[in-house]
Motif scaffolding. Structure first.
Motif, PDB file in Angstrom:
ATOM      1  N   SER A 118       0.822  -1.205   0.000  1.00  0.00           N
ATOM      2  CA  SER A 118       0.000   0.000   0.000  1.00  0.00           C
ATOM      3  C   SER A 118       0.859   1.259   0.000  1.00  0.00           C
ATOM      4  CB  SER A 118      -0.981  -0.003   1.170  1.00  0.00           C
ATOM      5  OG  SER A 118      -0.305  -0.163   2.379  1.00  0.00           O
ATOM      6  N   VAL A 330       1.507  15.133   3.593  1.00  0.00           N
ATOM      7  CA  VAL A 330       0.491  14.077   3.514  1.00  0.00           C
ATOM      8  C   VAL A 330      -0.732  14.545   4.301  1.00  0.00           C
ATOM      9  CG1 VAL A 330      -0.074  11.700   4.173  1.00  0.00           C
ATOM     10  CG2 VAL A 330       2.215  12.238   3.326  1.00  0.00           C
ATOM     11  N   LEU A 356      -5.505   8.262  -2.248  1.00  0.00           N
ATOM     12  CA  LEU A 356      -5.764   6.840  -2.125  1.00  0.00           C
ATOM     13  C   LEU A 356      -6.892   6.673  -1.115  1.00  0.00           C
ATOM     14  CD1 LEU A 356      -4.261   4.281  -3.197  1.00  0.00           C
ATOM     15  CD2 LEU A 356      -3.018   4.262  -1.032  1.00  0.00           C
ATOM     16  N   MET A 369      -4.764  10.053  -9.657  1.00  0.00           N
ATOM     17  CA  MET A 369      -3.555   9.263  -9.880  1.00  0.00           C
ATOM     18  C   MET A 369      -2.778   9.726 -11.103  1.00  0.00           C
ATOM     19  SD  MET A 369      -3.073   5.198 -10.230  1.00  0.00           S
ATOM     20  CE  MET A 369      -1.452   4.515 -10.554  1.00  0.00           C
ATOM     21  N   PRO A 370      -1.974  10.746 -10.935  1.00  0.00           N
ATOM     22  CA  PRO A 370      -1.140  11.161 -12.054  1.00  0.00           C
ATOM     23  C   PRO A 370      -0.085  10.098 -12.338  1.00  0.00           C
ATOM     24  CG  PRO A 370      -0.558  12.389 -10.071  1.00  0.00           C
ATOM     25  CD  PRO A 370      -1.706  11.506  -9.707  1.00  0.00           C
TER      26      PRO A 370
HETATM   27  C1  LIG Z   1       8.548  14.574   2.948  1.00  0.00           C
HETATM   28  C2  LIG Z   1       7.953  14.742   1.562  1.00  0.00           C
HETATM   29  C3  LIG Z   1       8.464  15.736   0.732  1.00  0.00           C
HETATM   30  C4  LIG Z   1       7.934  15.919  -0.558  1.00  0.00           C
HETATM   31  N1  LIG Z   1       8.471  16.922  -1.344  1.00  0.00           N
HETATM   32  C5  LIG Z   1       7.960  17.109  -2.567  1.00  0.00           C
HETATM   33  C6  LIG Z   1       8.496  18.123  -3.418  1.00  0.00           C
HETATM   34  O1  LIG Z   1       9.420  18.844  -3.041  1.00  0.00           O
HETATM   35  N2  LIG Z   1       7.941  18.281  -4.645  1.00  0.00           N
HETATM   36  C7  LIG Z   1       6.917  17.482  -5.091  1.00  0.00           C
HETATM   37  O2  LIG Z   1       6.433  17.655  -6.217  1.00  0.00           O
HETATM   38  N3  LIG Z   1       6.398  16.510  -4.312  1.00  0.00           N
HETATM   39  C8  LIG Z   1       6.889  16.313  -3.077  1.00  0.00           C
HETATM   40  N4  LIG Z   1       6.337  15.342  -2.286  1.00  0.00           N
HETATM   41  C9  LIG Z   1       5.216  14.575  -2.791  1.00  0.00           C
HETATM   42  C10 LIG Z   1       5.628  13.170  -3.264  1.00  0.00           C
HETATM   43  O3  LIG Z   1       6.884  13.120  -3.818  1.00  0.00           O
HETATM   44  C11 LIG Z   1       4.660  12.680  -4.325  1.00  0.00           C
HETATM   45  O4  LIG Z   1       3.339  12.758  -3.889  1.00  0.00           O
HETATM   46  C12 LIG Z   1       4.950  11.236  -4.732  1.00  0.00           C
HETATM   47  O5  LIG Z   1       4.457  11.039  -6.018  1.00  0.00           O
HETATM   48  C13 LIG Z   1       4.296  10.225  -3.837  1.00  0.00           C
HETATM   49  O6  LIG Z   1       5.255   9.311  -3.511  1.00  0.00           O
HETATM   50  P1  LIG Z   1       5.068   8.362  -2.251  1.00  0.00           P
HETATM   51  O7  LIG Z   1       6.248   7.520  -2.120  1.00  0.00           O
HETATM   52  O8  LIG Z   1       4.747   9.146  -1.050  1.00  0.00           O
HETATM   53  O9  LIG Z   1       3.776   7.543  -2.697  1.00  0.00           O
HETATM   54  P2  LIG Z   1       3.197   6.203  -2.099  1.00  0.00           P
HETATM   55  O10 LIG Z   1       2.809   6.461  -0.643  1.00  0.00           O
HETATM   56  O11 LIG Z   1       4.152   5.139  -2.345  1.00  0.00           O
HETATM   57  O12 LIG Z   1       1.982   6.110  -2.959  1.00  0.00           O
HETATM   58  C14 LIG Z   1       1.064   5.048  -2.819  1.00  0.00           C
HETATM   59  C15 LIG Z   1       0.450   4.784  -4.102  1.00  0.00           C
HETATM   60  O13 LIG Z   1      -0.391   5.880  -4.475  1.00  0.00           O
HETATM   61  C16 LIG Z   1      -0.286   6.046  -5.854  1.00  0.00           C
HETATM   62  N5  LIG Z   1       0.508   7.213  -6.186  1.00  0.00           N
HETATM   63  C17 LIG Z   1       1.085   8.062  -5.309  1.00  0.00           C
HETATM   64  N6  LIG Z   1       1.676   9.028  -5.943  1.00  0.00           N
HETATM   65  C18 LIG Z   1       1.523   8.787  -7.248  1.00  0.00           C
HETATM   66  C19 LIG Z   1       1.936   9.449  -8.398  1.00  0.00           C
HETATM   67  N7  LIG Z   1       2.638  10.587  -8.337  1.00  0.00           N
HETATM   68  N8  LIG Z   1       1.606   8.901  -9.573  1.00  0.00           N
HETATM   69  C20 LIG Z   1       0.882   7.782  -9.655  1.00  0.00           C
HETATM   70  N9  LIG Z   1       0.454   7.139  -8.594  1.00  0.00           N
HETATM   71  C21 LIG Z   1       0.769   7.627  -7.407  1.00  0.00           C
HETATM   72  C22 LIG Z   1       0.418   4.877  -6.382  1.00  0.00           C
HETATM   73  O14 LIG Z   1      -0.378   3.775  -6.532  1.00  0.00           O
HETATM   74  C23 LIG Z   1       1.382   4.696  -5.285  1.00  0.00           C
HETATM   75  O15 LIG Z   1       2.095   3.580  -5.452  1.00  0.00           O
HETATM   76  C24 LIG Z   1       6.862  15.108  -1.018  1.00  0.00           C
HETATM   77  C25 LIG Z   1       6.367  14.116  -0.173  1.00  0.00           C
HETATM   78  C26 LIG Z   1       6.886  13.934   1.099  1.00  0.00           C
HETATM   79  C27 LIG Z   1       6.318  12.868   1.983  1.00  0.00           C
END
Ligand SMILES: Cc1cc2nc3c(=O)[nH]c(=O)nc-3n(C[C@H](O)[C@H](O)[C@H](O)COP(=O)(O)OP(=O)(O)OC[C@H]3O[C@@H](n4cnc5c(N)ncnc54)[C@H](O)[C@@H]3O)c2cc1C
Length: 392
Positions: A118, A330, A356, A369-370
């Motif tokens: 997840s 988040v 999600l 879901m981009p």
């Molecule tokens: C501490 C922190 C700092 C961040 N800094 C930035 C930043 O500087 N700039 C920025 O743009 N973002 C930033 N983000 C946002 C983050 O990088 C994006 O939202 C990322 O795409 C989500 O990755 P995740 O590992 O948290 O997703 P997960 O928790 O692994 O996501 C779970 C599931 O949700 C779905 N999902 C989530 N994100 C996507 C996606 N992008 N595309 C398709 N499906 C998706 C997929 O099924 C994914 O596997 C940050 C996040 C955190 C927690």
């Protein structure tokens, strides 16, 4: 292999990885299930594959439990996928170590495989990283019913992708995880938390952003609505303020108080301090979404600290209880009745990157879901026959 029936689907509970492979081979469509703590994710998958010719089988991993290898000196632990994270946490604690990504719902029965599939991380993600930063290796059953190892010790990475990371957030669509190797870290010797109350969200969000611009590196920064805290912990923890900002720091005991002093300087007000078991209980409760435990619908949204105020207006219009975690990266939102999917998407467009639905899913757990194109290509490579659903 134990077999029962739930919602018209057979539930197979393999006792070892070989049985898990047999279960997949013998099934037309497979929905993996761990501790069932994020039931919206399983229910949505079930809904998306309902009516499949040849039937749908749930592969329950809870009998695939146990620690296979733990070497504290190497900072790695390998577990079967159905191992409960709280059981694993106890073993790690005895060696002074922990899983820093702070897996949500660990205290409610979440499993190692479910946490990886997840892709969820808790408040502690802020300092050390998310689940994908701590998964070194996996073993899984692929769409052809084969047992495959990737990352960690042995690499069989035919597609050339970093498979362990791709499985983070795969929601059971790429295969059934049977084994996970995590990187672990030494647990901090001591921690402390300061709570700051705010009447207005913009003031709380501004304080949160000021904290992020300092070199203070807190372990966790969460901003929680009073109604949400009251639902979980009662008025004495929730306080009277509409919003509470919780800032956690850790380190040697002698340094924790000084670090909290600096946090107070940045926030510009004295904080109410928590230490010891009540402090741990507070963060366990936030991690396990205690405040949302009875809500029929729970969303996890990825956003940025700069969007908190606008996102909050939209979530308020949806009638949600709100908890901004990981310093505003988040958002967790709990809703009393499941709002129409189209309404959620139109309200949240531009305010969150991905959402999600952990509970109350309506056909798909992905509300926004981009980046879908890439996910689809990986999916086709690993599961060409669509045995794990999600090919529609
Ligand atoms: C501490 C922190 C700092 C961040 N800094 C930035 C930043 O500087 N700039 C920025 O743009 N973002 C930033 N983000 C946002 C983050 O990088 C994006 O939202 C990322 O795409 C989500 O990755 P995740 O590992 O948290 O997703 P997960 O928790 O692994 O996501 C779970 C599931 O949700 C779905 N999902 C989530 N994100 C996507 C996606 N992008 N595309 C398709 N499906 C998706 C997929 O099924 C994914 O596997 C940050 C996040 C955190 C927690």
């Amino acid at each position: 292999m134990a077999v029962e029936e739930v919602q018209g689907a057979d539930v197979l509970a393999p006792a070892d990885p070989g049985e898990a492979a047999e279960a997949v081979k013998a099934s037309r469509v497979v929905v993996p299930r761990g501790g069932g703590t994020k039931w919206g994710l399983v229910a949505a998958r079930m809904a998306s594959v309902a009516g499949t010719q040849g039937g749908v089988r749930i592969v329950d991993t809870t009998r695939l439990a146990g620690i296979l290898q733990y070497d504290p000196a190497e900072y790695t632990v390998t577990v079967l996928a159905g191992t409960r994270l709280d059981d694993l946490g106890q073993v790690l604690r005895r060696a002074g170590q922990y899983l820093p990504f702070d897996p949500p719902l660990a205290g409610r029965g979440a499993t190692a495989g479910g946490a990886v599939a997840s892709g969820l991380s808790g408040p502690g993600r802020l300092l050390r990283g998310g689940v994908r930063d701590f998964v070194l290796g996996i073993r899984f059953v692929d769409g052809e019913g084969r047992l495959v190892r990737a990352g960690g010790k042995v690499v069989k990475n035919a597609a050339g992708f970093d498979l362990p990371k791709l499985f983070c957030g795969s929601l059971g669509e790429l295969g059934v995880l049977v084994e996970v190797t995590f990187k672990v870290l030494p647990a901090p010797p001591s921690s402390g938390t300061a709570r700051f109350g705010f009447d207005r969200l913009p003031d709380a969000a501004a304080a949160l952003r000021r904290l992020l611009r300092t070199p203070l590196e807190p372990d966790a920064v969460d901003l929680v609505e009073r109604r949400a805290l009251q639902a979980a912990s009662g008025p004495e923890v929730a306080g009277d303020d509409p919003w509470s900002l919780w800032v956690r720091v850790s380190g040697e005991e002698a340094h924790v108080a000084a670090r909290l002093d600096r946090v107070e300087d940045v926030v510009g007000a004295p904080g109410a301090r928590l230490h010891g078991p009540p402090e741990q209980a507070l963060w366990d409760g936030l991690r396990d979404l205690d405040w949302a435990s009875r809500a029929p619908a729970v969303l996890r949204l990825h956003t940025t600290p700069g969007r908190i105020e606008r996102l909050d207006e939209a979530l308020q219009r949806l009638g949600a209880l709100r908890h901004y975690s990981v310093a505003g990266h988040v958002a967790w939102a709990a809703v009393e009745s499941v709002p129409a999917r189209s309404l959620v998407v139109s309200e949240l467009a531009g305010l969150a990157d991905a959402a999600l639905a952990l509970r109350g899913a309506q056909g798909s757990p992905h509300v926004l879901m981009p980046g879908e194109g890439f996910a689809r290509r990986v999916k086709r490579a690993l599961d060409p026959a669509g045995r794990f659903g999600g090919n529609g």
